[in-house]
Design a protein around this motif. Structure first.
Motif, PDB file in Angstrom:
ATOM      1  N   MET A   1       0.823  -1.202   0.000  1.00 28.46           N
ATOM      2  CA  MET A   1       0.000   0.000   0.000  1.00 28.46           C
ATOM      3  C   MET A   1       0.864   1.261   0.000  1.00 28.46           C
ATOM      4  O   MET A   1       0.650   2.197  -0.765  1.00 28.46           O
ATOM      5  CB  MET A   1      -0.914  -0.016   1.239  1.00 28.46           C
ATOM      6  N   LEU A   2       1.870   1.280   0.900  1.00 28.45           N
ATOM      7  CA  LEU A   2       2.782   2.411   0.983  1.00 28.45           C
ATOM      8  C   LEU A   2       3.548   2.604  -0.319  1.00 28.45           C
ATOM      9  O   LEU A   2       3.754   3.726  -0.789  1.00 28.45           O
ATOM     10  CB  LEU A   2       3.754   2.207   2.141  1.00 28.45           C
ATOM     11  N   SER A   3       3.949   1.477  -0.920  1.00 31.69           N
ATOM     12  CA  SER A   3       4.681   1.534  -2.183  1.00 31.69           C
ATOM     13  C   SER A   3       3.821   2.139  -3.288  1.00 31.69           C
ATOM     14  O   SER A   3       4.286   2.935  -4.100  1.00 31.69           O
ATOM     15  CB  SER A   3       5.146   0.126  -2.582  1.00 31.69           C
ATOM     16  N   ALA A   4       2.527   1.765  -3.309  1.00 32.23           N
ATOM     17  CA  ALA A   4       1.610   2.292  -4.317  1.00 32.23           C
ATOM     18  C   ALA A   4       1.404   3.794  -4.144  1.00 32.23           C
ATOM     19  O   ALA A   4       1.372   4.554  -5.115  1.00 32.23           O
ATOM     20  CB  ALA A   4       0.259   1.565  -4.235  1.00 32.23           C
ATOM     21  N   LEU A   5       1.278   4.234  -2.878  1.00 33.39           N
ATOM     22  CA  LEU A   5       1.113   5.659  -2.611  1.00 33.39           C
ATOM     23  C   LEU A   5       2.350   6.447  -3.039  1.00 33.39           C
ATOM     24  O   LEU A   5       2.246   7.535  -3.609  1.00 33.39           O
ATOM     25  CB  LEU A   5       0.838   5.880  -1.125  1.00 33.39           C
ATOM     26  N   THR A   6       3.523   5.885  -2.774  1.00 39.34           N
ATOM     27  CA  THR A   6       4.769   6.536  -3.173  1.00 39.34           C
ATOM     28  C   THR A   6       4.856   6.663  -4.684  1.00 39.34           C
ATOM     29  O   THR A   6       5.241   7.701  -5.228  1.00 39.34           O
ATOM     30  CB  THR A   6       5.979   5.743  -2.643  1.00 39.34           C
ATOM     31  N   MET A   7       4.479   5.593  -5.393  1.00 42.87           N
ATOM     32  CA  MET A   7       4.514   5.609  -6.854  1.00 42.87           C
ATOM     33  C   MET A   7       3.547   6.649  -7.407  1.00 42.87           C
ATOM     34  O   MET A   7       3.857   7.377  -8.351  1.00 42.87           O
ATOM     35  CB  MET A   7       4.158   4.209  -7.392  1.00 42.87           C
ATOM     36  N   ASN A   8       2.337   6.724  -6.790  1.00 46.35           N
ATOM     37  CA  ASN A   8       1.358   7.713  -7.243  1.00 46.35           C
ATOM     38  C   ASN A   8       1.876   9.130  -7.018  1.00 46.35           C
ATOM     39  O   ASN A   8       1.657  10.017  -7.837  1.00 46.35           O
ATOM     40  CB  ASN A   8       0.031   7.516  -6.502  1.00 46.35           C
ATOM     41  N   TRP A   9       2.536   9.346  -5.883  1.00 41.36           N
ATOM     42  CA  TRP A   9       3.106  10.657  -5.593  1.00 41.36           C
ATOM     43  C   TRP A   9       4.166  11.026  -6.628  1.00 41.36           C
ATOM     44  O   TRP A   9       4.204  12.144  -7.135  1.00 41.36           O
ATOM     45  CB  TRP A   9       3.693  10.665  -4.187  1.00 41.36           C
ATOM     46  N   HIS A  10       5.033  10.072  -6.958  1.00 40.22           N
ATOM     47  CA  HIS A  10       6.059  10.322  -7.965  1.00 40.22           C
ATOM     48  C   HIS A  10       5.441  10.622  -9.337  1.00 40.22           C
ATOM     49  O   HIS A  10       5.924  11.474 -10.076  1.00 40.22           O
ATOM     50  CB  HIS A  10       6.996   9.119  -8.069  1.00 40.22           C
ATOM     51  N   TYR A  11       4.361   9.912  -9.641  1.00 39.84           N
ATOM     52  CA  TYR A  11       3.698  10.107 -10.930  1.00 39.84           C
ATOM     53  C   TYR A  11       3.063  11.503 -10.993  1.00 39.84           C
ATOM     54  O   TYR A  11       3.145  12.180 -12.016  1.00 39.84           O
ATOM     55  CB  TYR A  11       2.629   9.027 -11.118  1.00 39.84           C
ATOM     56  N   LEU A  12       2.448  11.918  -9.885  1.00 30.57           N
ATOM     57  CA  LEU A  12       1.864  13.255  -9.825  1.00 30.57           C
ATOM     58  C   LEU A  12       2.945  14.322  -9.946  1.00 30.57           C
ATOM     59  O   LEU A  12       2.731  15.367 -10.568  1.00 30.57           O
ATOM     60  CB  LEU A  12       1.089  13.429  -8.518  1.00 30.57           C
ATOM     61  N   ALA A  16       3.215  17.360 -12.643  1.00 30.88           N
ATOM     62  CA  ALA A  16       3.431  18.757 -12.240  1.00 30.88           C
ATOM     63  C   ALA A  16       4.747  19.297 -12.804  1.00 30.88           C
ATOM     64  O   ALA A  16       4.803  20.435 -13.308  1.00 30.88           O
ATOM     65  CB  ALA A  16       3.429  18.856 -10.710  1.00 30.88           C
ATOM     66  N   ALA A  17       5.809  18.497 -12.740  1.00 27.63           N
ATOM     67  CA  ALA A  17       7.120  18.936 -13.226  1.00 27.63           C
ATOM     68  C   ALA A  17       7.100  19.172 -14.726  1.00 27.63           C
ATOM     69  O   ALA A  17       7.720  20.123 -15.227  1.00 27.63           O
ATOM     70  CB  ALA A  17       8.183  17.902 -12.860  1.00 27.63           C
ATOM     71  N   SER A  18       6.393  18.345 -15.470  1.00 26.15           N
ATOM     72  CA  SER A  18       6.293  18.514 -16.917  1.00 26.15           C
ATOM     73  C   SER A  18       5.575  19.816 -17.255  1.00 26.15           C
ATOM     74  O   SER A  18       5.982  20.555 -18.163  1.00 26.15           O
ATOM     75  CB  SER A  18       5.547  17.327 -17.538  1.00 26.15           C
ATOM     76  N   PHE A  19       4.507  20.092 -16.502  1.00 23.36           N
ATOM     77  CA  PHE A  19       3.773  21.350 -16.715  1.00 23.36           C
ATOM     78  C   PHE A  19       4.670  22.543 -16.403  1.00 23.36           C
ATOM     79  O   PHE A  19       4.747  23.509 -17.175  1.00 23.36           O
ATOM     80  CB  PHE A  19       2.526  21.369 -15.828  1.00 23.36           C
ATOM     81  N   VAL A  34      13.885  20.746 -14.214  1.00 23.38           N
ATOM     82  CA  VAL A  34      12.783  20.201 -13.428  1.00 23.38           C
ATOM     83  C   VAL A  34      12.327  18.855 -13.983  1.00 23.38           C
ATOM     84  O   VAL A  34      12.122  17.891 -13.238  1.00 23.38           O
ATOM     85  CB  VAL A  34      11.594  21.189 -13.392  1.00 23.38           C
ATOM     86  N   ALA A  35      12.170  18.780 -15.325  1.00 18.86           N
ATOM     87  CA  ALA A  35      11.586  17.588 -15.943  1.00 18.86           C
ATOM     88  C   ALA A  35      12.500  16.371 -15.843  1.00 18.86           C
ATOM     89  O   ALA A  35      12.019  15.249 -15.605  1.00 18.86           O
ATOM     90  CB  ALA A  35      11.258  17.878 -17.406  1.00 18.86           C
ATOM     91  N   ALA A 220       4.379  13.343 -20.035  1.00 18.97           N
ATOM     92  CA  ALA A 220       5.211  14.536 -19.924  1.00 18.97           C
ATOM     93  C   ALA A 220       5.000  15.473 -21.111  1.00 18.97           C
ATOM     94  O   ALA A 220       4.943  16.702 -20.956  1.00 18.97           O
ATOM     95  CB  ALA A 220       6.683  14.140 -19.814  1.00 18.97           C
ATOM     96  N   MET A 221       4.864  14.912 -22.296  1.00 13.58           N
ATOM     97  CA  MET A 221       4.692  15.712 -23.506  1.00 13.58           C
ATOM     98  C   MET A 221       3.399  16.526 -23.455  1.00 13.58           C
ATOM     99  O   MET A 221       3.388  17.725 -23.760  1.00 13.58           O
ATOM    100  CB  MET A 221       4.697  14.803 -24.735  1.00 13.58           C
ATOM    101  N   VAL A 222       2.307  15.881 -23.040  1.00 15.33           N
ATOM    102  CA  VAL A 222       1.007  16.558 -22.988  1.00 15.33           C
ATOM    103  C   VAL A 222       1.039  17.710 -21.986  1.00 15.33           C
ATOM    104  O   VAL A 222       0.610  18.833 -22.288  1.00 15.33           O
ATOM    105  CB  VAL A 222      -0.110  15.552 -22.619  1.00 15.33           C
ATOM    106  N   PHE A 223       1.555  17.450 -20.792  1.00 19.56           N
ATOM    107  CA  PHE A 223       1.534  18.484 -19.762  1.00 19.56           C
ATOM    108  C   PHE A 223       2.595  19.562 -20.008  1.00 19.56           C
ATOM    109  O   PHE A 223       2.397  20.729 -19.630  1.00 19.56           O
ATOM    110  CB  PHE A 223       1.680  17.848 -18.378  1.00 19.56           C
ATOM    111  N   ALA A 224       3.705  19.212 -20.648  1.00 19.89           N
ATOM    112  CA  ALA A 224       4.687  20.224 -21.028  1.00 19.89           C
ATOM    113  C   ALA A 224       4.102  21.156 -22.094  1.00 19.89           C
ATOM    114  O   ALA A 224       4.333  22.378 -22.060  1.00 19.89           O
ATOM    115  CB  ALA A 224       5.963  19.571 -21.551  1.00 19.89           C
ATOM    116  N   ALA A 225       3.331  20.597 -23.016  1.00 25.51           N
ATOM    117  CA  ALA A 225       2.675  21.414 -24.039  1.00 25.51           C
ATOM    118  C   ALA A 225       1.659  22.362 -23.403  1.00 25.51           C
ATOM    119  O   ALA A 225       1.569  23.538 -23.771  1.00 25.51           O
ATOM    120  CB  ALA A 225       1.996  20.514 -25.067  1.00 25.51           C
ATOM    121  N   ALA A 226       0.902  21.848 -22.430  1.00 23.93           N
ATOM    122  CA  ALA A 226      -0.069  22.693 -21.731  1.00 23.93           C
ATOM    123  C   ALA A 226       0.645  23.812 -20.969  1.00 23.93           C
ATOM    124  O   ALA A 226       0.226  24.977 -21.007  1.00 23.93           O
ATOM    125  CB  ALA A 226      -0.901  21.847 -20.766  1.00 23.93           C
TER     126      ALA A 226
END
Length: 263
Positions: A1-12, A16-19, A34-35, A220-226
């Motif tokens: 569970m903790l591992s999944a939360l950590t992965m989700n945080w990294h993905y978020l 954010a970093a791509s944007f 940043v990216a 990353a491409m989609v959010f960097a474009a945004a």
């Protein structure tokens, strides 16, 4: 569970970093500061992270090229293209043949180098603008440039762009100015041409070697474009000196973090 939360945080954080990277590139540049660390944060190996980040941020360079195409010096296109293609492919191939652990050791130095180059680009850009204005007042025209020396001057920089790239655009402009190009819009356009071609050749090399992690790349491409779209809308409202200082601080902070991590 903790591992999944950590992965989700990294993905978020990747989203954010791509944007943020897209906003930074539109306003001042330096989005890779940043990216690229965000790619490492989701568990992408260093070399694949650099390759994937290159692909994700490249469309922004292409749109910049479309906007600046009228300022391109066509007589310089063959030598700039040759240096960009040769250097971009060579840099990408050397990157792919670098060991992961070796590249990881190089990361803080590369980030620090990019931050320093970005920092000194402000005064040099001001000098280039003043030089451009003086040239216009004196009705000077860009002189004919010898292709072989220009090729030799651009080749190592295009190699660096294909290998890592942060701060490479500033180096391209500096070399072109030293060879006698005085008009600022032309300098900027030719910089974008060289960087865009070098990265494109690197991208083809990365794709051919299977170095791109597409599920991260597309996000990353989609959010960097945004972010780029938002940044472009507000860039004229921001102080360029402040933006440059923020980018340099981010770059140095990331370099310090990786120095500490490698210690």
């Amino acid at each position: 569970m903790l591992s999944a939360l950590t992965m989700n945080w990294h993905y978020l954080w990747l989203v954010a970093a791509s944007f943020i990277a897209g906003v930074m590139n539109a306003m001042a540049g330096g989005g890779s500061f940043v990216a690229f660390p965000a790619m490492l944060g989701v568990g992408v190996p260093p070399i694949q992270a650099n390759a994937t980040n290159t692909v994700a941020l490249w469309p922004g360079q292409l749109t910049s090229l479309a906007a600046l195409r009228g300022d391109v010096r066509r007589d310089l296109m063959p030598v700039v293209a040759l240096a960009s293609i040769t250097g971009g492919i060579a840099g990408a191939m050397v990157l792919l043949h670098t060991k992961q652990v070796t590249f990881m050791h190089l990361i803080p130095w590369l980030l620090l180098t990019g931050a320093v180059l970005f920092g000194i680009s402000g005064p040099v850009s001001k000098w280039l603008r003043n030089r451009s204005k003086k040239s216009e007042l004196e009705h000077h025209h860009d002189a004919r440039i010898s292709p072989i020396p220009l090729f030799l001057g651009l080749l190592p920089i295009c190699f660096y762009v294909g290998y890592f790239g942060a701060g490479g655009g500033f180096l391209i402009m500096t070399v072109l100015a030293l060879f006698g190009i005085e008009e600022m819009h032309t300098l900027n356009a030719m910089k974008v041409v060289a960087a865009c071609l070098s990265n494109l050749c690197a991208i083809f090399t990365f794709i051919a070697k299977g170095a791109i992690l597409w599920h991260y790349c597309l996000v990353a491409m989609v959010f960097a474009a945004a972010g780029g779209y938002i940044g472009a809308r507000y860039t004229r409202r921001m102080n360029p000196a402040v933006l440059r200082a923020v980018v340099v601080v981010i770059g140095v902070a990331m370099a310090v973090y990786f120095f500490w991590k490698e210690a």
